[in-house]
Design a protein around this motif. Sequence first.
Motif: not given
Length: 399
Positions: A281-285
């Motif tokens: 989720s962090l990488l996607r954001l």
Amino acid sequence: MFTSIRHKLFAALAGFTVLLCVAYTGLALVISYVTEDAVIDRLLEREAATIAAQQRPGAGDLVAAYDSVDALPAVVREHIGAGRTRGEIFTDTGQHYHLRTLDLPGRRVYLLADVGPILVVSQLFQKVGGFLVAVALGLVAVALLVAWWLSRRLVAPLQVLADEVRHLGAASPAAFSASDRRDEIGYLAQKLATTFDDLQGALRREHAFTRDVSHELRTPLTVMTNTLAQAGHRPLDDRQMAELRAGLADIGKTVDVLFALARAEHIACESFDLRGCIEDSLLRLLDSDSAEERLKLDLLDLPDRLPVLGNRHLATLLLNNCLGNAFFHGGAGALLRVSWAGGVLSVVNTVDPSRAGTMQGFQHGQNLLHRIAGAMRWRIDFHADTAAYRVDIAPLPGH
């Protein structure tokens, strides 16, 4: 007309019982008369064998031998005149004859037995016929009573189950008294309870889906409508375009969550590593260009593994929404802190005081996040002040 299954079963058992009684009574009468005739016929055979062996007519108390047809009673002569040389002859005067013709060398002998005095079956019915009929009727009554009792006992659980189903409320849990039975009725009650619970669960999810669509999508749609209304007077600036894009993204995330919740009871829970979902989720954001300008990861304090029990898809949606809200409501230069302590995952983002009014709009999505966490039996809490916004997620421990 029988409409109850108990009445139908009683009618079937009673009819079968009466049929058996009548059939066995008739069979007993037939066997009695056939046996009586066979005994008399056997006596005639023995007398005929004796006369044939001695070559002379004999006479006894039961069987009489006649050399001439004229010596026979008139009713017997009529029987012989009709060409019948043996048989059973009934008279209106009470005599009951058995006739047998015996051909000897040079002559014919007629053996005639008047068996009226030794008839057992007819005399038995004359003496005890009333008692036998009373006993038969009593047995039929007992059989009908047993049939009624059996029909009542066998059908009573089905009638109780039908009454419980008939009085089952729309929102009440399906609990049937027959569920503990170890037979087909118990199996049927268990399946009915499961079916009712599944149906009520589906209706609840449908109602929640309809309510959430109306409630959760209203805020972003209102913001987008107001922004587009202003576009009729002047071109949209970068801030308004960003708000439109954020509103569209918010609607897309909300729709994903709503569909996931509608299928939540059909998604199995399992043990998985929550750290992998957080990193994804962090990488996607953070891979977003706009996120690099507006959000900075200030702290990431996680253990090497975070085994939790839940649904990976729902957990990913939960994290995407929490991190996406931190990005949207934090403002330019917001700091993001993600940490794990005491079994609780904390997601904290700083808030620009000038955007405090915008941040309040995030509360319209808290209900969805509560429902996502509740579907996995997780706990989620929200803490907001003027400087920071914190989300605490307490998942179930895995292995």
